[in-house]
Design a protein around this motif. Sequence first.
Motif, PDB file in Angstrom:
ATOM      1  N   PRO A   1      34.659  34.911  25.631  1.00  0.00           N
ATOM      2  CA  PRO A   1      34.859  34.119  26.860  1.00  0.00           C
ATOM      3  C   PRO A   1      35.421  34.924  28.026  1.00  0.00           C
ATOM      4  O   PRO A   1      34.937  34.800  29.157  1.00  0.00           O
ATOM      5  N   ASP A   2      36.441  35.764  27.770  1.00  0.00           N
ATOM      6  CA  ASP A   2      37.037  36.545  28.848  1.00  0.00           C
ATOM      7  C   ASP A   2      36.050  37.555  29.419  1.00  0.00           C
ATOM      8  O   ASP A   2      36.002  37.784  30.632  1.00  0.00           O
ATOM      9  N   ASP A   3      35.258  38.175  28.548  1.00  0.00           N
ATOM     10  CA  ASP A   3      34.295  39.168  29.020  1.00  0.00           C
ATOM     11  C   ASP A   3      33.227  38.513  29.889  1.00  0.00           C
ATOM     12  O   ASP A   3      32.831  39.064  30.916  1.00  0.00           O
ATOM     13  N   PHE A   4      32.778  37.329  29.495  1.00  0.00           N
ATOM     14  CA  PHE A   4      31.777  36.634  30.308  1.00  0.00           C
ATOM     15  C   PHE A   4      32.342  36.260  31.676  1.00  0.00           C
ATOM     16  O   PHE A   4      31.688  36.422  32.710  1.00  0.00           O
ATOM     17  N   ILE A   5      33.560  35.745  31.686  1.00  0.00           N
ATOM     18  CA  ILE A   5      34.175  35.338  32.951  1.00  0.00           C
ATOM     19  C   ILE A   5      34.357  36.551  33.868  1.00  0.00           C
ATOM     20  O   ILE A   5      34.135  36.473  35.082  1.00  0.00           O
ATOM     21  N   ARG A   6      34.764  37.683  33.297  1.00  0.00           N
ATOM     22  CA  ARG A   6      34.897  38.905  34.097  1.00  0.00           C
ATOM     23  C   ARG A   6      33.544  39.318  34.669  1.00  0.00           C
ATOM     24  O   ARG A   6      33.428  39.681  35.845  1.00  0.00           O
ATOM     25  N   TRP A   7      32.531  39.316  33.832  1.00  0.00           N
ATOM     26  CA  TRP A   7      31.178  39.714  34.225  1.00  0.00           C
ATOM     27  C   TRP A   7      30.666  38.819  35.352  1.00  0.00           C
ATOM     28  O   TRP A   7      29.995  39.271  36.269  1.00  0.00           O
ATOM     29  N   THR A   8      31.008  37.548  35.274  1.00  0.00           N
ATOM     30  CA  THR A   8      30.505  36.563  36.232  1.00  0.00           C
ATOM     31  C   THR A   8      31.257  36.595  37.554  1.00  0.00           C
ATOM     32  O   THR A   8      30.680  36.321  38.615  1.00  0.00           O
ATOM     33  N   TYR A   9      32.533  36.944  37.523  1.00  0.00           N
ATOM     34  CA  TYR A   9      33.388  36.780  38.695  1.00  0.00           C
ATOM     35  C   TYR A   9      32.894  37.570  39.909  1.00  0.00           C
ATOM     36  O   TYR A   9      32.775  37.022  41.019  1.00  0.00           O
ATOM     37  N   ALA A  10      32.606  38.859  39.731  1.00  0.00           N
ATOM     38  CA  ALA A  10      32.156  39.681  40.860  1.00  0.00           C
ATOM     39  C   ALA A  10      30.859  39.129  41.438  1.00  0.00           C
ATOM     40  O   ALA A  10      30.659  39.135  42.661  1.00  0.00           O
TER      41      ALA A  10
ATOM     42  N   THR B   1      37.759  42.315  48.304  1.00  0.00           N
ATOM     43  CA  THR B   1      36.929  41.867  47.187  1.00  0.00           C
ATOM     44  C   THR B   1      37.170  42.730  45.960  1.00  0.00           C
ATOM     45  O   THR B   1      37.323  42.227  44.841  1.00  0.00           O
ATOM     46  N   GLU B   2      37.220  44.043  46.152  1.00  0.00           N
ATOM     47  CA  GLU B   2      37.457  44.960  45.034  1.00  0.00           C
ATOM     48  C   GLU B   2      38.817  44.701  44.394  1.00  0.00           C
ATOM     49  O   GLU B   2      38.952  44.729  43.162  1.00  0.00           O
ATOM     50  N   GLU B   3      39.830  44.423  45.215  1.00  0.00           N
ATOM     51  CA  GLU B   3      41.166  44.149  44.685  1.00  0.00           C
ATOM     52  C   GLU B   3      41.187  42.831  43.925  1.00  0.00           C
ATOM     53  O   GLU B   3      41.822  42.712  42.866  1.00  0.00           O
ATOM     54  N   LEU B   4      40.487  41.817  44.440  1.00  0.00           N
ATOM     55  CA  LEU B   4      40.425  40.539  43.752  1.00  0.00           C
ATOM     56  C   LEU B   4      39.736  40.676  42.398  1.00  0.00           C
ATOM     57  O   LEU B   4      40.150  40.065  41.416  1.00  0.00           O
ATOM     58  N   VAL B   5      38.689  41.501  42.347  1.00  0.00           N
ATOM     59  CA  VAL B   5      37.994  41.746  41.075  1.00  0.00           C
ATOM     60  C   VAL B   5      38.927  42.444  40.095  1.00  0.00           C
ATOM     61  O   VAL B   5      38.987  42.092  38.915  1.00  0.00           O
ATOM     62  N   ARG B   6      39.684  43.446  40.577  1.00  0.00           N
ATOM     63  CA  ARG B   6      40.631  44.152  39.704  1.00  0.00           C
ATOM     64  C   ARG B   6      41.708  43.197  39.197  1.00  0.00           C
ATOM     65  O   ARG B   6      42.087  43.226  38.016  1.00  0.00           O
ATOM     66  N   ARG B   7      42.209  42.351  40.083  1.00  0.00           N
ATOM     67  CA  ARG B   7      43.243  41.391  39.702  1.00  0.00           C
ATOM     68  C   ARG B   7      42.715  40.400  38.669  1.00  0.00           C
ATOM     69  O   ARG B   7      43.386  40.084  37.689  1.00  0.00           O
ATOM     70  N   PHE B   8      41.502  39.965  38.881  1.00  0.00           N
ATOM     71  CA  PHE B   8      40.891  39.026  37.949  1.00  0.00           C
ATOM     72  C   PHE B   8      40.621  39.690  36.605  1.00  0.00           C
ATOM     73  O   PHE B   8      40.761  39.065  35.550  1.00  0.00           O
ATOM     74  N   ASP B   9      40.248  40.961  36.638  1.00  0.00           N
ATOM     75  CA  ASP B   9      39.967  41.683  35.396  1.00  0.00           C
ATOM     76  C   ASP B   9      41.223  41.790  34.535  1.00  0.00           C
ATOM     77  O   ASP B   9      41.150  41.734  33.307  1.00  0.00           O
ATOM     78  N   ARG B  10      42.390  41.919  35.201  1.00  0.00           N
ATOM     79  CA  ARG B  10      43.645  42.007  34.453  1.00  0.00           C
ATOM     80  C   ARG B  10      44.022  40.666  33.843  1.00  0.00           C
ATOM     81  O   ARG B  10      44.608  40.611  32.762  1.00  0.00           O
ATOM     82  N   ALA B  11      43.715  39.588  34.550  1.00  0.00           N
ATOM     83  CA  ALA B  11      44.092  38.251  34.064  1.00  0.00           C
ATOM     84  C   ALA B  11      42.990  37.253  34.409  1.00  0.00           C
ATOM     85  O   ALA B  11      43.115  36.488  35.376  1.00  0.00           O
TER      86      ALA B  11
END
Length: 300
Positions: free
Chosen positions: A231-240, A190-200
């Motif tokens: 938009p990107d910041d919201f999506i990052r905030w929401t993903y985790a 989960t942590e790796e997926l969050v990091r990957r999503f944060d990059r892109a």
Amino acid sequence: MLYQSKAEWLAAPRKRVLFFGMSGLGKTFLASMLRGSGEWFHYSVDYRIGTRYMGELIADNFKREAMKVPFLRELLLSDSVYIASNITFENLAPLSTYLGKPGSVTRGGLEFDEYMRRQDQHRMAEIAALLDTGHFIRRAQEIYNLGNFVCDSGGSVCEVVDPFAQTDPVLDALERELLLVWIKGSDAHTEELVRRFDRAPKPMYYQPEFLDRAWTDYRVEKGLREDQVNPDDFIRWTYARALAHRQPRYEAMARRGVTLLAEEVAEVTNPADLIALIGHAIERRPAGATAAGKIDRKDA
């Protein structure tokens, strides 16, 4: 459950499975590996969504953007160019681009009402694509003589069904046709997926109630108006938060089938390995689990 024992699964002349779980844990890898053997039909729910059910919406969105460019506008109006989506099993970017991200229009975002409208289009398309699975099982057998069938579902499958209900029309239909297989990730995954999503960061589908609450909570926390949201910041905030929201829903779905650990999946190198691994997963299934995917009350 379609296969009641390890022996029944291993002996079955026609093996049919549906992989579900968080994106990035190996669903498409396994499905592609099975397809590559020449003995399995690979049905991608996301591909079906992006072609059969949302293909015209995606292409029209491309055309709207092209019409803003004078040079392309002239060519489109004279039928001199053709614009279409080149979506593939491995590249679902056209679908993601259409879904978009909510927030400031000047930063590439969508107004929230439009974003929610597209989310609802995806929900209806995903349900329809999931219900098409039975048709493709029969099509694979009748046209290609392939009895082995793998359904590669999207990460949002748990959002368009009610996994906690005694009955759900979509899950009930899928359970009759296939063995549901959850690929379960660890906290480290989960942590790796969050990091990957944060990059892109990329667009995703979310349950409406969850998304509406996240949209409000984010703006309150940040002190922003809707047109100020990055938009990107919201999506990052929401993903985790979305991953945490989905975990119990996946777990409830898995009561109708079996669970593979992502660490186990990472060791799979060929179809025989996977078939054996699924057999072990059936064997270790909780004794109290019923064919309907629930836990008997006397054992709860």
